[in-house]
Design a protein around this motif. Sequence first.
Motif, PDB file in Angstrom:
ATOM      1  N   GLY A  87       6.565  10.953 -11.556  1.00 17.91           N
ATOM      2  CA  GLY A  87       6.644   9.776 -10.791  1.00 17.91           C
ATOM      3  C   GLY A  87       5.751  10.065  -9.383  1.00 17.91           C
ATOM      4  O   GLY A  87       5.925  10.998  -8.735  1.00 17.91           O
ATOM      5  N   HIS A  91      -5.040   7.108  -6.357  1.00 17.42           N
ATOM      6  CA  HIS A  91      -3.684   7.445  -6.759  1.00 17.42           C
ATOM      7  C   HIS A  91      -3.415   7.366  -8.253  1.00 17.42           C
ATOM      8  O   HIS A  91      -2.631   8.643  -8.715  1.00 17.42           O
ATOM      9  CB  HIS A  91      -2.669   6.392  -6.101  1.00 17.42           C
ATOM     10  N   TYR A 110       9.969   1.610  -1.601  1.00 23.18           N
ATOM     11  CA  TYR A 110       9.561   1.791  -0.463  1.00 23.18           C
ATOM     12  C   TYR A 110      10.099   0.742   0.541  1.00 23.18           C
ATOM     13  O   TYR A 110      10.221  -0.494   0.368  1.00 23.18           O
ATOM     14  CB  TYR A 110       8.043   1.282  -0.438  1.00 23.18           C
ATOM     15  N   THR A 137      -2.222  11.064 -10.093  1.00 25.37           N
ATOM     16  CA  THR A 137      -1.159  11.106 -10.899  1.00 25.37           C
ATOM     17  C   THR A 137      -1.121  11.429 -12.282  1.00 25.37           C
ATOM     18  O   THR A 137      -0.655  12.467 -12.670  1.00 25.37           O
ATOM     19  CB  THR A 137      -0.162   9.763 -10.530  1.00 25.37           C
ATOM     20  N   ASP A 171       2.787   3.047  -6.546  1.00 23.35           N
ATOM     21  CA  ASP A 171       3.528   3.811  -6.861  1.00 23.35           C
ATOM     22  C   ASP A 171       3.040   4.116  -8.646  1.00 23.35           C
ATOM     23  O   ASP A 171       2.894   2.927  -9.080  1.00 23.35           O
ATOM     24  CB  ASP A 171       5.138   3.862  -6.931  1.00 23.35           C
ATOM     25  N   ALA A 218       1.505  11.608  -0.939  1.00 20.01           N
ATOM     26  CA  ALA A 218       2.549  11.136  -2.021  1.00 20.01           C
ATOM     27  C   ALA A 218       3.716  12.114  -2.055  1.00 20.01           C
ATOM     28  O   ALA A 218       3.846  13.386  -1.359  1.00 20.01           O
ATOM     29  CB  ALA A 218       1.675  10.967  -3.349  1.00 20.01           C
ATOM     30  N   ARG A 267       9.424   5.216   3.937  1.00 16.87           N
ATOM     31  CA  ARG A 267       9.833   6.549   2.943  1.00 16.87           C
ATOM     32  C   ARG A 267       9.950   7.461   4.083  1.00 16.87           C
ATOM     33  O   ARG A 267       9.299   7.432   5.014  1.00 16.87           O
ATOM     34  CB  ARG A 267       9.104   6.939   1.954  1.00 16.87           C
ATOM     35  N   PRO A 290       2.062   0.170  -0.623  1.00 16.23           N
ATOM     36  CA  PRO A 290       2.350   1.645  -1.548  1.00 16.23           C
ATOM     37  C   PRO A 290       2.064   1.502  -2.877  1.00 16.23           C
ATOM     38  O   PRO A 290       1.949   0.380  -3.342  1.00 16.23           O
ATOM     39  CB  PRO A 290       3.947   1.903  -1.058  1.00 16.23           C
ATOM     40  N   TYR A 308       5.005   8.717  -5.917  1.00 13.83           N
ATOM     41  CA  TYR A 308       5.435   7.450  -4.838  1.00 13.83           C
ATOM     42  C   TYR A 308       4.520   7.894  -3.699  1.00 13.83           C
ATOM     43  O   TYR A 308       4.734   8.876  -2.917  1.00 13.83           O
ATOM     44  CB  TYR A 308       6.900   8.093  -4.417  1.00 13.83           C
ATOM     45  N   TRP A 309       3.566   7.221  -3.867  1.00 14.44           N
ATOM     46  CA  TRP A 309       2.377   7.030  -2.842  1.00 14.44           C
ATOM     47  C   TRP A 309       2.628   6.168  -1.453  1.00 14.44           C
ATOM     48  O   TRP A 309       3.245   5.257  -1.567  1.00 14.44           O
ATOM     49  CB  TRP A 309       1.038   6.616  -3.253  1.00 14.44           C
ATOM     50  N   TYR A 310       2.568   6.708  -0.380  1.00 19.47           N
ATOM     51  CA  TYR A 310       2.716   6.170   0.841  1.00 19.47           C
ATOM     52  C   TYR A 310       1.747   5.202   1.038  1.00 19.47           C
ATOM     53  O   TYR A 310       0.635   5.224   0.840  1.00 19.47           O
ATOM     54  CB  TYR A 310       2.579   7.262   2.221  1.00 19.47           C
TER      55      TYR A 310
END
Length: 153
Positions: free
Chosen positions: A115, A92, A149, A96, A127, A60, A152, A125, A117-119
């Motif tokens: 924030g 995730h 996304y 977070t 987020d 992330a 990224r 993804p 922002y997960w791959y």
Amino acid sequence: METIYSDLKQLGAETDLPKSPEDAVLERVSNPQADVAYCVRFTAPEFTSLCPMTGQPDFAHLVLDYVPAEFLVESKSLKLFLGSFRNHGAFHEDCTISIARRLVDFLNPQWLRIGGYWYPRGGIPIDVFWQTGAMPEGVWIPDQGVPPYRGRG
């Protein structure tokens, strides 16, 4: 000579990466500018944790903004805390929100947002966004700057 930094144990010392978020020790210092409302941003573009089901790594880009009150988080302790998730299995959303809640409990800031922002894993993804309340008035809080996304990088 006693200073606001005298109680710090990790900064300036060799410190091992904690084995888990529960073992991580966050440190704080008194905010010498507590009479001013301002935003502090930490960005962790290479955050990692593990999928709790498969043990596969998750990656992330975290952006953490907060308006401090009485305390500031010491950045090395924050880095070690975030690094402690490297071998931690959680979804995730849990990672977070756990990070944000621990910081809110520890610092009691005027305001905090995160924030995550997960791959993608499995092509999707995930987020995750959270904040403690409305943005404070009169404080410049820039956009987090992470695009939606589209690969990224």
